[in-house]
Design an enzyme around this catalytic site. Structure first.
Site, PDB file in Angstrom:
ATOM      1  N   ASN A 167       0.863  -1.180   0.000  1.00  0.00           N
ATOM      2  CA  ASN A 167       0.000   0.000   0.000  1.00  0.00           C
ATOM      3  C   ASN A 167       0.905   1.237   0.000  1.00  0.00           C
ATOM      4  O   ASN A 167       1.498   1.575   1.018  1.00  0.00           O
ATOM      5  CB  ASN A 167      -0.900  -0.026   1.248  1.00  0.00           C
ATOM      6  CG  ASN A 167      -1.743   1.222   1.377  1.00  0.00           C
ATOM      7  OD1 ASN A 167      -1.774   2.065   0.484  1.00  0.00           O
ATOM      8  ND2 ASN A 167      -2.436   1.347   2.503  1.00  0.00           N
ATOM      9  N   LYS A 221       0.126   4.275  -0.261  1.00  0.00           N
ATOM     10  CA  LYS A 221      -0.510   5.463   0.337  1.00  0.00           C
ATOM     11  C   LYS A 221      -0.261   6.679  -0.571  1.00  0.00           C
ATOM     12  O   LYS A 221      -0.181   6.497  -1.792  1.00  0.00           O
ATOM     13  CB  LYS A 221      -0.022   5.669   1.768  1.00  0.00           C
ATOM     14  CG  LYS A 221      -0.181   4.369   2.585  1.00  0.00           C
ATOM     15  CD  LYS A 221       0.008   4.520   4.058  1.00  0.00           C
ATOM     16  CE  LYS A 221      -0.170   3.158   4.718  1.00  0.00           C
ATOM     17  NZ  LYS A 221      -0.047   3.210   6.164  1.00  0.00           N
ATOM     18  N   HIS A 233      -9.538   0.743   5.299  1.00  0.00           N
ATOM     19  CA  HIS A 233      -8.229   1.059   5.904  1.00  0.00           C
ATOM     20  C   HIS A 233      -8.425   2.050   7.052  1.00  0.00           C
ATOM     21  O   HIS A 233      -9.235   2.970   6.957  1.00  0.00           O
ATOM     22  CB  HIS A 233      -7.283   1.638   4.851  1.00  0.00           C
ATOM     23  CG  HIS A 233      -5.861   1.661   5.322  1.00  0.00           C
ATOM     24  ND1 HIS A 233      -5.401   2.610   6.202  1.00  0.00           N
ATOM     25  CD2 HIS A 233      -4.831   0.827   5.087  1.00  0.00           C
ATOM     26  CE1 HIS A 233      -4.123   2.360   6.469  1.00  0.00           C
ATOM     27  NE2 HIS A 233      -3.749   1.279   5.811  1.00  0.00           N
ATOM     28  N   GLU A 271      -6.787   4.520   8.008  1.00  0.00           N
ATOM     29  CA  GLU A 271      -6.590   5.937   7.676  1.00  0.00           C
ATOM     30  C   GLU A 271      -7.856   6.524   7.051  1.00  0.00           C
ATOM     31  O   GLU A 271      -8.198   7.688   7.274  1.00  0.00           O
ATOM     32  CB  GLU A 271      -5.373   6.096   6.752  1.00  0.00           C
ATOM     33  CG  GLU A 271      -4.079   5.896   7.535  1.00  0.00           C
ATOM     34  CD  GLU A 271      -2.921   5.339   6.734  1.00  0.00           C
ATOM     35  OE1 GLU A 271      -2.952   5.376   5.498  1.00  0.00           O
ATOM     36  OE2 GLU A 271      -1.967   4.832   7.370  1.00  0.00           O
ATOM     37  N   GLU A 313      -4.910  -4.984  10.667  1.00  0.00           N
ATOM     38  CA  GLU A 313      -3.919  -3.926  10.826  1.00  0.00           C
ATOM     39  C   GLU A 313      -4.174  -3.194  12.145  1.00  0.00           C
ATOM     40  O   GLU A 313      -4.977  -2.250  12.185  1.00  0.00           O
ATOM     41  CB  GLU A 313      -4.006  -2.934   9.663  1.00  0.00           C
ATOM     42  CG  GLU A 313      -3.737  -3.551   8.303  1.00  0.00           C
ATOM     43  CD  GLU A 313      -3.256  -2.512   7.292  1.00  0.00           C
ATOM     44  OE1 GLU A 313      -2.154  -2.687   6.767  1.00  0.00           O
ATOM     45  OE2 GLU A 313      -3.967  -1.523   7.059  1.00  0.00           O
ATOM     46  N   GLY A 352       2.761   2.421  10.698  1.00  0.00           N
ATOM     47  CA  GLY A 352       3.681   3.534  10.518  1.00  0.00           C
ATOM     48  C   GLY A 352       4.414   3.942  11.786  1.00  0.00           C
ATOM     49  O   GLY A 352       5.040   4.997  11.823  1.00  0.00           O
ATOM     50  N   SER A 361       3.809  -1.990  10.304  1.00  0.00           N
ATOM     51  CA  SER A 361       5.268  -2.046  10.497  1.00  0.00           C
ATOM     52  C   SER A 361       5.853  -3.429  10.188  1.00  0.00           C
ATOM     53  O   SER A 361       6.827  -3.841  10.813  1.00  0.00           O
ATOM     54  CB  SER A 361       5.660  -1.579  11.898  1.00  0.00           C
ATOM     55  OG  SER A 361       5.259  -0.225  12.089  1.00  0.00           O
TER      56      SER A 361
HETATM   57  P1  13P Z   1       3.223   0.471   7.592  1.00  0.00           P
HETATM   58  O1  13P Z   1       3.757  -0.832   7.011  1.00  0.00           O
HETATM   59  O2  13P Z   1       3.944   1.668   7.065  1.00  0.00           O
HETATM   60  O3  13P Z   1       3.134   0.400   9.077  1.00  0.00           O
HETATM   61  O4  13P Z   1       1.718   0.619   7.049  1.00  0.00           O
HETATM   62  C1  13P Z   1       0.861  -0.454   7.128  1.00  0.00           C
HETATM   63  C2  13P Z   1      -0.379  -0.140   6.376  1.00  0.00           C
HETATM   64  O5  13P Z   1      -1.140   0.725   6.762  1.00  0.00           O
HETATM   65  C3  13P Z   1      -0.658  -0.881   5.148  1.00  0.00           C
HETATM   66  O6  13P Z   1      -1.951  -0.661   4.692  1.00  0.00           O
END
Ligand code: 13P
Length: 254
Positions: A12, A14, A99, A101, A171, A177, A217
């Site tokens: 992803n 982003k 997701h 976010e 997740e 992140g 992560s």
């Molecule tokens: P990170 O791997 O940067 O923690 O992000 C995970 C994520 O949100 C994948 O959709």
């Protein structure tokens, strides 16, 4: 890891990378992942690059492109939105739905998530449905309740005959992140719980066929340990998917 279920490593991206960086990254991933087989390779770039990147990987076996979002509507006067039909016509195979976010920053609720899933399925797109608890929920021992609610409220409306189009991604928000990964034990424990919940909503047979990815992560160093869990069928990778070498190492971590 279970040998019968599909193994998937998805990146992803982003809201990262410009056109040239996106081109360079996918070209590098394509070259470096050529010898890796037995895993579905999947990237979720920003909208403007979908079609270009699909053209680059179109002859690679088991390599797919997906979109990070789609409109909950089919078409019409929704300025700035992108429909599932458009995404499919650009050569994509998947949509990310739910997701954290998008739940947090765009206030997406279950009703909208279900509308997006409906759009995706009607347009022959597969869905990676994401869910996971907040740090406070884990600290208060509420993580199983949260995940159960997130799954039940959406999956109980998911059509059983489209189950082959569903992939799940656990997740935990506190791991996204942050560099703080769930331990392999925490991941496996939750994935087993997710499978049990899916079994209750559909059936044990169906639950056994659904791939459940871990995200938060996950990186080139910890992927192998995480993927060793019996119910962990791969990863949804953020930061580490932006480096070809790391992303390919993760693909080879089964
Ligand atoms: P990170 O791997 O940067 O923690 O992000 C995970 C994520 O949100 C994948 O959709």
């Amino acid at each position: 890891m279970n040998m019968e279920r599909k193994k998937i490593v998805a990146g992803n991206w982003k809201m990262n990378l410009n056109w040239v960086e996106a081109y360079d990254l996918v070209t590098a991933i394509k070259e470096q992942s050529k010898k890796i087989s037995g895993v579905e390779k999947l990237i979720f770039p920003p909208f403007p690059y979908l079609q270009m990147l699909k053209v680059i990987v179109k002859d690679e076996p088991n390599f797919y492109v997906g979109a990070q979002n789609c409109s909950e509507h089919a078409k019409g006067a929704f300025t700035g939105e992108v429909s599932a039909a458009m995404i499919h016509s650009a050569g994509c195979s998947y949509i990310l739905v739910g997701h954290s976010e998008r739940r947090a920053y765009f206030s997406e609720n279950n009703e909208q998530l279900l509308a997006k899933i409906k759009q995706a399925l009607e347009n022959n797109l597969k869905v990676i449905f994401c869910f996971g608890e907040l740090l406070a929920e884990r600290k208060n021992g509420k993580h199983f309740d949260t995940v159960q609610d997130q799954l039940t409220q959406v999956l109980s409306h998911f059509p059983k005959d489209k189950i082959h189009s569903l992939v799940l991604a656990y997740e935990p928000v506190w791991a996204i992140g942050t560099g703080e990964t769930a331990s392999p034990q925490q991941a496996q424990e939750m994935h087993a719980f997710v499978r049990k919940t899916v079994s209750g909503i559909f059936s044990p047979e169906i639950a056994n066929t659904v791939s459940i990815l871990y995200g938060g992560s996950c990186n080139a160093q910890n992927a192998k340990e995480l993927f060793a869990g019996e119910d962990v069928d791969g990863g949804l990778i953020g930061g580490a998917s932006l480096k070809a070498e790391d992303f390919c190492t993760i693909m080879a971590s089964f």
